[in-house]
Design an enzyme around this catalytic site. Structure first.
Site, PDB file in Angstrom:
ATOM      1  N   TYR A  54       7.695   2.231  -7.294  1.00  0.00           N
ATOM      2  CA  TYR A  54       6.995   0.956  -7.430  1.00  0.00           C
ATOM      3  C   TYR A  54       6.633   0.665  -8.884  1.00  0.00           C
ATOM      4  CZ  TYR A  54       6.606   1.642  -2.394  1.00  0.00           C
ATOM      5  OH  TYR A  54       6.886   1.878  -1.081  1.00  0.00           O
ATOM      6  N   GLU A  71       0.862  -1.181   0.000  1.00  0.00           N
ATOM      7  CA  GLU A  71       0.000   0.000   0.000  1.00  0.00           C
ATOM      8  C   GLU A  71       0.893   1.225   0.000  1.00  0.00           C
ATOM      9  OE1 GLU A  71      -0.380  -1.993   2.962  1.00  0.00           O
ATOM     10  OE2 GLU A  71      -1.947  -3.263   2.146  1.00  0.00           O
TER      11      GLU A  71
END
Length: 84
Positions: free
Chosen positions: A47, A35
């Site tokens: 990411y 998350e």
């Protein structure tokens, strides 16, 4: 769970740690879920560059001083090769 202390950010340490985790996950044929705050564009870019994909939003996931922030849930699927 891991994080990089503010004084160590922007030095490639987070990318290194995450790359090592990715290698381990790929060897063991595991997906990685994470998350990230919807306002944390630097982390999101990291990411994405490591082939994580957004899959959902968790509304009001993080409590902050002035309310709540949403989290973006991301996943990296298993790869047969090693990471960049």
């Amino acid at each position: 769970m891991f994080c990089v202390a503010p004084k160590h950010r922007h030095k490639g340490e987070g990318r290194y740690l995450l790359s090592e985790l990715i290698k381990l996950a790929d060897r063991n044929k595991c997906k990685i879920f994470l998350e990230v705050a919807d306002t944390n564009q630097i982390a999101q870019n990291l990411y994405l560059s490591l082939e994580f994909n957004p899959i959902s939003i968790r509304k009001n996931y993080y409590k902050v001083a002035d309310g709540y922030k949403d989290a973006i849930v991301m996943v990296r699927s298993v790869h047969n090769n090693t990471t960049k």
